[in-house]
Design an enzyme around this catalytic site. Structure first.
Site, PDB file in Angstrom:
ATOM      1  N   LYS A   1       0.812  -1.224   0.000  1.00 26.97           N
ATOM      2  CA  LYS A   1       0.000   0.000   0.000  1.00 26.97           C
ATOM      3  C   LYS A   1       0.846   1.275   0.000  1.00 26.97           C
ATOM      4  O   LYS A   1       2.059   1.213   0.041  1.00 26.97           O
ATOM      5  CB  LYS A   1      -0.948  -0.031   1.186  1.00 26.97           C
ATOM      6  CG  LYS A   1      -1.656  -1.362   1.388  1.00 26.97           C
ATOM      7  CD  LYS A   1      -2.495  -1.834   0.208  1.00 26.97           C
ATOM      8  CE  LYS A   1      -3.141  -3.170   0.547  1.00 26.97           C
ATOM      9  NZ  LYS A   1      -4.008  -3.719  -0.462  1.00 26.97           N
TER      10      LYS A   1
HETATM   11  C1  LIG Z   1      -4.947  -4.911   0.259  1.00 31.56           C
HETATM   12  C2  LIG Z   1      -6.388  -4.862   0.036  1.00 31.56           C
HETATM   13  C3  LIG Z   1      -7.304  -5.352   0.978  1.00 31.56           C
HETATM   14  C4  LIG Z   1      -6.916  -6.087   2.200  1.00 31.56           C
HETATM   15  O1  LIG Z   1      -5.936  -5.497   2.952  1.00 31.56           O
HETATM   16  P1  LIG Z   1      -5.095  -6.415   3.978  1.00 31.56           P
HETATM   17  O2  LIG Z   1      -4.493  -5.396   4.868  1.00 31.56           O
HETATM   18  O3  LIG Z   1      -4.115  -7.177   3.168  1.00 31.56           O
HETATM   19  O4  LIG Z   1      -6.071  -7.279   4.670  1.00 31.56           O
HETATM   20  C5  LIG Z   1      -8.660  -5.187   0.734  1.00 31.56           C
HETATM   21  N1  LIG Z   1      -9.092  -4.599  -0.386  1.00 31.56           N
HETATM   22  C6  LIG Z   1      -8.246  -4.129  -1.318  1.00 31.56           C
HETATM   23  C7  LIG Z   1      -8.803  -3.447  -2.529  1.00 31.56           C
HETATM   24  C8  LIG Z   1      -6.876  -4.269  -1.157  1.00 31.56           C
HETATM   25  O5  LIG Z   1      -6.050  -3.836  -2.111  1.00 31.56           O
END
Ligand SMILES: *Cc1c(COP(=O)(O)O)cnc(C)c1O
Length: 388
Positions: free
Chosen positions: A178
């Site tokens: 992220k």
């Molecule tokens: C990364 C992501 C998630 C989940 O995040 P985590 O922290 O890995 O559980 C949910 N939705 C989207 C669109 C993502 O890119």
């Protein structure tokens, strides 16, 4: 592309030196401070920091009172965690088309609303804002909830409001991929006292009674939940990462603008629901067909990819959904629950052909906040020469 360094090292050292790594009550209360700072930065009333974005999605759905007997509309293009979060609440994900913005196609969402629909989950994929005005209008018209999946769009905004704070609740992620990261982590954002209290209990049902001040005034009776607490190290790390967020976004936006301004006469840049608020982690370029898009991303120096190739972000690759294995134990599997018997859980590979076509005709170019003029120019030259 992370910006992480001395400040984070010092913050982690501060926690270790304090001798108290546990969030609850004593010690430096890094997580509690971080929640206050996150609320201020995002502009919402409540924030709960959790182990992951998916934990925040599940807690938000639980907080909305969603469960067996409910349908939740999600886009055909999102990380599989969005769909699994719906099933973890006992509900059924209904998959809707995306449009050229790579986010929910609102007209298809309306077609998929049934008497069982309880919520819509717009996903701000790759930092691109969903069409929140139309989604909120639709939700109001049908009396359903909106949970924004802003896991890929931390800090982005739509018409001046941060993504994740426009719907009834929002989820952020701080995992490895992220915009900012704590390795793993996430947050639930909401203005709703009810969603907050239920989320508070659900994400920490065993220890919540120790949260002296946090439990003050909580009127929801304790119920059994999950364990999604984070430790003080995550809290301390995230406090530093949050300080960097707007700087990272400013640099992403500057670099994206430099590149897009230089190539927009040669290439079809995808439309945006709010180009000002876009996180600008990516440039989307649309082609007439898949062959042209593939040739473009293969050209020297372009370093692009087609979203159709990104595995678990495309619904056709979501085995637990497509093959309807919603849990290991049959009694816990939403697809087998009596309450879900009449709901729409008919999934086929060709159910969202418009989305599959778009995901095959759009090229994504990643943008890095740390690129200088030289790197941006190299990218401009590569994109222009690949466009002819
Ligand atoms: C990364 C992501 C998630 C989940 O995040 P985590 O922290 O890995 O559980 C949910 N939705 C989207 C669109 C993502 O890119």
């Amino acid at each position: 592309m992370y910006r992480i360094g001395k400040e984070e090292i010092d913050a982690v050292a501060r926690v270790i030196n304090s001798g108290d790594l546990f969030k609850v009550n004593k010690g430096l209360m890094e997580v509690m401070h971080c929640e206050e700072e996150l609320k201020l930065l995002m502009g919402c009333k409540y924030a709960l920091i959790m182990t992951s974005g998916k934990a925040a999605l599940i807690s938000a759905l639980i907080g909305m009172g969603i469960g067996p007997g409910d349908e939740v509309i999600i886009p055909a293009y999102t990380y599989i965690a969005t769909a699994i979060a719906v099933m973890a609440a006992g509900a059924i994900p209904v998959i809707a088309e995306i449009d050229e913005t790579l986010t929910l196609d609102v007209s298809d969402v309306e077609k998929k609303i049934s008497k069982y629909t309880k919520a819509i989950v717009p996903v701000h994929m790759r930092g691109f804002a969903s069409n929140m005005d139309e989604i909120m209008a639709l939700a109001n018209k049908y009396g359903i909830r909106v949970l924004e999946d802003a896991c890929q769009a931390c800090g982005g905004s739509y018409k001046g409001k941060r993504l994740g704070t426009i719907g009834n609740a929002g989820a952020l992620s701080y995992n490895y991929y992220k915009i900012i990261s704590t390795g793993e982590g996430g947050a639930l954002l909401t203005d709703s006292r009810t969603i907050y209290e239920r989320g508070l209990i659900f994400h920490d049902s065993s220890a919540v009674k120790f949260f002296g001040n946090q439990l003050d005034g909580v009127s929801v009776p304790l119920f059994a939940g999950n364990e999604y607490r984070v430790c003080e190290i995550t809290g301390a790390l995230l406090r530093e990462q949050l300080k960097r967020l707007d700087g990272i976004l400013a640099d992403l936006r500057r670099n994206r603008k430099t590149i897009v301004d230089a190539v927009k006469d040669y290439l079809n840049i995808i439309p945006s629901n709010d180009s000002e608020g876009d996180c600008c982690t990516s440039i989307g370029i649309i082609f007439n067909n898949e062959a042209d898009a593939r040739e473009f991303v293969k050209a020297k120096g372009v370093e692009g990819f087609l979203p159709i190739d990104t595995g678990k972000h495309v619904y056709t690759n979501w085995e637990p959904i497509m093959e309807k294995r919603g849990a290991l134990h049959p009694a816990m599997d939403p697809f087998k629950m009596e309450a879900n018997r009449d709901l729409n859980h008919h999934y086929t590979v060709d159910m969202c052909m418009k989305s599959l076509n778009l995901l095959s005709c759009i090229a994504i170019i990643k943008v890095d906040p740390d690129w200088g003029e030289k790197e941006c120019n190299e990218r401009i030259i590569a994109l222009k020469s690949a466009s002819v």
